[in-house]
Design an enzyme around this catalytic site. Sequence first.
Site, short mmCIF file in Angstrom:
data_model
loop_
_atom_site.label_atom_id
_atom_site.label_comp_id
_atom_site.label_asym_id
_atom_site.label_seq_id
_atom_site.Cartn_x
_atom_site.Cartn_y
_atom_site.Cartn_z
N PRO A 1 0.78 -1.25 0.00
CA PRO A 1 0.00 0.00 0.00
C PRO A 1 0.82 1.30 0.00
O PRO A 1 0.78 2.08 0.95
CB PRO A 1 -0.84 -0.14 1.27
N CYS A 2 1.51 1.54 -1.10
CA CYS A 2 2.29 2.78 -1.20
C CYS A 2 1.38 4.01 -1.29
O CYS A 2 1.83 5.13 -1.05
CB CYS A 2 3.25 2.71 -2.37
#
Length: 166
Positions: A131-132
């Site tokens: 989850p950047c």
Amino acid sequence: MKIIYHGILKHLNKHLDIYASDEGLIFVGSFDKENEIHQFISNIEIKENQDKVKPYIDQLNEYFNGTRNTFDLKIDINSTPFNETVWQALTKIPYGETTTYSDLANKIDKPNAVRAVASAVGKNPLNIVIPCHRVIGKDGQLRGYRGGLEMKQSLLELESRHTHLS
């Protein structure tokens, strides 16, 4: 030459290209961007096979439907040890929360490597799964995202609507 399988996830009026090998998920594209994988991986043969990527699409659909906040997927990605350390740290950012590039650098004990951390975040091949999108600027503003700031904002809004998941 590595053989990888391609399928498409459709969500609302958008699509994501999903790529996997026999060993696991290799790449999750950005909304409505085609052939993006070639910027990340070369020397591959792509075969269309929706069935091979179905397990990955199923979990991503659950995420988009608000019934999943973590992923339990086999992955098949390799990079530098530094990038992999950053990506591992990204997976520890709780669903529905954000952190800054500076905080992320501190979490991996590299407080002076904020730019390198930002670069590693940008090289993440697994949008959403790693989850950047949960990393923002220290001023609270959205910063660069491979899928564009509109996609980043929509993912953060989706998570804020579904933070009741455990």
